[in-house]
Design an enzyme around this catalytic site. Structure first.
Site, short mmCIF file in Angstrom:
data_model
loop_
_atom_site.label_atom_id
_atom_site.label_comp_id
_atom_site.label_asym_id
_atom_site.label_seq_id
_atom_site.Cartn_x
_atom_site.Cartn_y
_atom_site.Cartn_z
N ASP A 236 0.90 -1.25 0.11
CA ASP A 236 -0.01 -0.13 -0.05
C ASP A 236 0.87 1.22 -0.05
O ASP A 236 2.06 1.38 0.67
CB ASP A 236 -0.84 0.05 1.18
N HIS A 379 -11.11 -1.30 -6.26
CA HIS A 379 -10.77 -0.24 -5.41
C HIS A 379 -9.74 0.72 -6.20
O HIS A 379 -10.43 2.00 -6.40
CB HIS A 379 -10.05 -0.58 -4.27
#
Ligand code: HEM
Ligand SMILES: *[C@@H]1O[C@H](CO)[C@@H](O)[C@H](O)[C@H]1NC(C)=O
Ligand SMILES: *[C@@H]1O[C@H](CO)[C@@H](O)[C@H](O)[C@H]1NC(C)=O
Ligand SMILES: *[C@@H]1O[C@H](CO)[C@@H](O)[C@H](O)[C@H]1NC(C)=O
Ligand SMILES: *[C@@H]1O[C@H](CO)[C@@H](O)[C@H](O)[C@H]1NC(C)=O
Length: 516
Positions: A236, A379
């Site tokens: 991430d 996402h």
């Protein structure tokens, strides 16, 4: 069909003499960044992150090109994003504005870490990096009454919670964030907790009764192989836009943004004209404490995978594929992660360059109907549609500076498939305009079932990872690769524990406006 190519075709030196002694030892100084790197510098490039430009190179180019930002004015976290091993988020209310201002100017200001310090390879770095920011309520208490030109900042995040889709803040938000009493935030990052706690205790001692803590959260990069991954297990924070005036080059697939997308009053700030002069080189920070229900998410993927008719894959592989389709990225460490198609062959299998895709593929691929590679609802596609909007959207963007928080999963949690202690993402973003950045991505994209629009399926559904539906289940299509119209309906595995909106001013503004 090759489903496995999902989405990607591939401190200044502290003036010791000025400081009163409280019996603490002051945080030590580290060697210059590069000398210490990579054994444990304050800044660290986690897997997938690009190396930062050096101050020396920027200054050299500045002398010839003259287009670079004054990095000694800009607080360090804004530009560098998620690159610190440990970080505390300390929130407080101001009880004595006069005392606060004087301590800020005399004692705290010298510890605030600028972008120039962070990227300098010949300067001495502090062992703890401090950044400061205030809510609009906090600025008013400090006598700064100007309209900063951002309605979301002015109202505060609690008043924005309904639009963000949060489940009842009175029961779900962390009590200290729900109390609506936060005036300011200290972000302190370091290699270890010790320099963080030392600096924080010292700041508390200087401030005394001028502040009261309202909330805090400790973020830390996960241990070992999990470094750089959020708790669900995905790398991430490495897809970041490059900012003109800071970046000295762009990587394949990396978008170049005007500095005003990130910095207020700079070129590209949509409300540049309206903002007071002193806001130049500041940035609005959105903080969100996003809890992740990790064992519940894993269990859900396995349950859905078991229902899918696909004898070519094990249930585990199907679950990994469903998860990958929800994010639009492969979970690091899954066998399929190594699929060579993931990389642009002209660049080579280098993870950090692996952002060179835009959801489109060579003809006869039809981007308006084909979800074979990446679901419309994934996402990273919901919150940045890339070729779905002609690769033209340069404004609804932000820099993410988040860090995971909470313990690693315990054996009990894995066995019981149930979260026992809170963990998640201490989610931090910087943008010049909250209504174009964080608020827009959450409220107008992640929570909007029609986005991306213009598709054969007019309702791709919620963002399956971060979508919020005011306590009601999310409905998401395109994830089940055997039946793209099959809507999955589930309660979000990411729960908002609340947060706030802050302004992170330039160094001059801190001294001459806020502390004045
Ligand atoms: C617990 C919550 C979240 C998780 C686990 C998560 C996870 C991820 C992952 C794995 C990526 C791809 C890799 C990368 O970062 O570079 C990503 C990208 C991204 N996420 Fe999230 N995210 C979360 C919350 C959010 C929220 C709330 C927003 C905005 C409202 C957001 C906006 C973004 C953006 C802008 C990108 C980069 C997309 C691009 O530039 O193509 N994320 N996220
Ligand atoms: C670049 O040059 C400008 C103008 O001289 C100066 O204000 C700025 O601080 C410089 N930036 C850097 C990073 O050296
Ligand atoms: C939060 O505080 C602000 C200013 O004190 C006030 O205007 C606002 O109505 C409060 N919001 C809630 C939900 O209590
Ligand atoms: C510096 O200016 C030259 C000539 O205008 C340009 O080609 C180059 O891209 C600029 N470099 C940066 C990093 O802005
Ligand atoms: C989607 O596009 C790929 C590549 O062009 C193709 O192989 C696949 O059959 C298409 N999927 C559908 C459902 O048309």
């Amino acid at each position: 069909m090759r489903w496995w190519t999902t989405c990607v075709a591939l401190t200044s030196l502290i003036p010791y003499a000025l400081l009163p002694s409280y019996g603490f030892s002051l945080p030590q100084q580290l060697e210059a960044r590069q000398n210490d790197y990579p054994s444990g510098s304050l800044l660290h490039d986690y897997p997938g992150q690009h190396t930062l430009p050096t101050l020396e190179l920027i200054q050299k180019l500045n002398a010839t090109n003259g287009t670079f930002l004054p990095l000694e004015e800009i607080q360090g976290d804004i530009m560098i994003g998620m690159r610190k091993p440990k970080e505390i988020f300390f929130f407080y209310s101001i009880q004595n504005p006069r005392k606060f201002k004087s301590v800020l100017a005399k004692f705290i200001y010298p510890h605030i870490t600028t972008t120039a310090q962070m990227v300098c390879t010949t300067c001495t770095q502090p062992s703890a990096m401090l950044n400061v920011a205030w809510t609009s309520q906090g600025l008013r208490k400090l006598g700064v009454l100007d309209d900063l030109g951002d309605p979301y900042f002015a109202m505060g995040q609690l008043n924005d919670a309904a639009a963000l889709g949060d489940t009842d803040p009175s029961t779900m938000w962390a009590p200290g964030l729900y109390a609506n009493k936060t005036d300011g935030a200290f972000l302190i990052a370091a290699r270890d907790w010790e320099p963080i706690d030392t600096l924080l205790s010292q700041m508390k001692a200087w401030l005394g009764d001028a502040i009261v803590e309202t909330h805090s959260n400790r973020g830390a990069v996960r241990p070992g192989d999990a470094a750089g991954k959020e708790h669900f297990g995905w790398l991430d924070g490495f897809i970041q836009p490059a900012v003109a005036g800071f970046a000295t080059s762009t990587y394949p697939g990396q978008q170049l943004l005007l500095p005003g997308t990130l910095l207020t009053k700079e070129i590209g700030d949509p409300r540049r004209a309206a903002r007071p002069a002193w806001t130049k080189w500041g940035s609005f920070m959105a903080y969100r404490q996003l809890q992740e229900l990790v064992p519940e998410f894993d269990d859900y993927l396995m349950q859905e995978a078991a229902l899918i008719q696909d004898s070519s894959r094990s249930v585990r592989e199907r679950a990994d594929l469903l998860g990958a389709r929800m994010f639009g990225r492969w979970k690091s460490g899954t066998p399929l992660d190594l699929a060579p198609e993931r990389d642009d062959p002209s660049i080579g299998p280098n993870l950090m360059l692996n952002n060179n895709f835009d959801f489109n593929h060579p003809a006869p691929f039809d981007i308006s109907s084909n979800q074979s590679y990446c679901p419309f609802s994934a996402h990273i596609r919901k919150i940045r549609p890339r070729a779905d909007q002609g690769n033209q959207n340069l404004k609804n963007q932000m820099i993410r500076a988040s860090i995971p928080y909470g313990e690693e999963l315990s054996d009990d949690e894995i066995n019981n498939k149930k979260t026992a202690t809170e963990r998640g993402v201490a989610f931090v973003t910087y943008q010049s305009d909250l209504g174009s950045g964080f608020h827009f991505q959450q409220a107008e994209w992640a929570n909007n079932v029609n986005i991306p629009d213009g598709k054969s399926d007019p309702t791709p559904g919620f963002d399956p990872i971060v979508g919020q539906n005011s306590g009601k289940p999310l409905v998401v299509s395109g994830i089940d690769y055997t039946d793209l119209d099959h809507d999955l309906t589930f309660m979000s595995f990411v729960i908002s524990k609340g947060g706030d909106y802050f302004f992170s001013p330039s160094m001059s503004a801190i001294l001459h406006k806020i502390a004045a």
